[in-house]
Enzyme design. Sequence first.
Site, short mmCIF file in Angstrom:
data_model
loop_
_atom_site.label_atom_id
_atom_site.label_comp_id
_atom_site.label_asym_id
_atom_site.label_seq_id
_atom_site.Cartn_x
_atom_site.Cartn_y
_atom_site.Cartn_z
N GLU A 78 0.80 -0.81 0.16
CA GLU A 78 -0.17 -0.17 -0.27
C GLU A 78 0.87 1.03 -0.10
O GLU A 78 1.95 1.26 0.94
CB GLU A 78 -0.72 0.08 1.37
CG GLU A 78 -1.97 0.89 1.58
CD GLU A 78 -3.09 1.51 2.41
OE1 GLU A 78 -3.89 1.78 2.72
OE2 GLU A 78 -2.48 0.67 3.45
N GLU A 79 0.46 2.50 -0.72
CA GLU A 79 0.54 3.38 -1.25
C GLU A 79 2.85 3.86 -1.32
O GLU A 79 3.34 4.78 -0.76
CB GLU A 79 0.82 4.12 1.05
CG GLU A 79 -0.59 4.88 0.99
CD GLU A 79 -1.55 4.53 1.90
OE1 GLU A 79 -0.21 4.82 2.88
OE2 GLU A 79 -2.10 4.93 2.58
#
Length: 197
Positions: A78-79
């Site tokens: 994620e991210e």
Amino acid sequence: VVLDEAVESADDVKALGISVGDFVCFEPRTRVTKSGYIKSRFLDDKLSVGILLGYARYLKDERITPERAVYVHITSFEEVGHGGSAGVTEAISVDMGCVGEGLTCDERMVSICAKDSGGPYNYDVVRGLIAAAEKMGAPYAVDVYPRYGSDVEATLRAGYDLRHGLIGSGVYASHGYERSHIEGALATLKTLAGYVK
């Protein structure tokens, strides 16, 4: 990590089959209340994956072919902006909407993010998501998250040039024992379906 076992030493822990470098995961304690609240650890992104799977099911069940190519990219990083958007001109991150002080979203809405810590989202995409929510009768809120980042914002940092947007069901207490609502998940699904067509 606290083990619910009678251990006194590293050797006792090893005897349980637990070693340095093992992955540790908490019991998510997922519950859906009679009033429709969804409570769980790891709701941030787990709920979004469920919404995306629901969208795929909706397309299949209704025999709908979108007017444009649609790719669902689910990452385990994620991210961090690791290139999942190569070859596309637009990306919508289906993540979560923050619920809290100074924000207008609650758990029964789809959150449409206008700006986060990385800057504003594409104006046309944001306006299109708002129009889709209104057209589909989905309760929504438009918010700014000054300390929040998303996967699609990370894609821009990785150097991709694309139109981008961020939506998600309102989630209270992100990265804790989180809470959302079935209505928020449905509002997110309706907005996505209305936007993609």
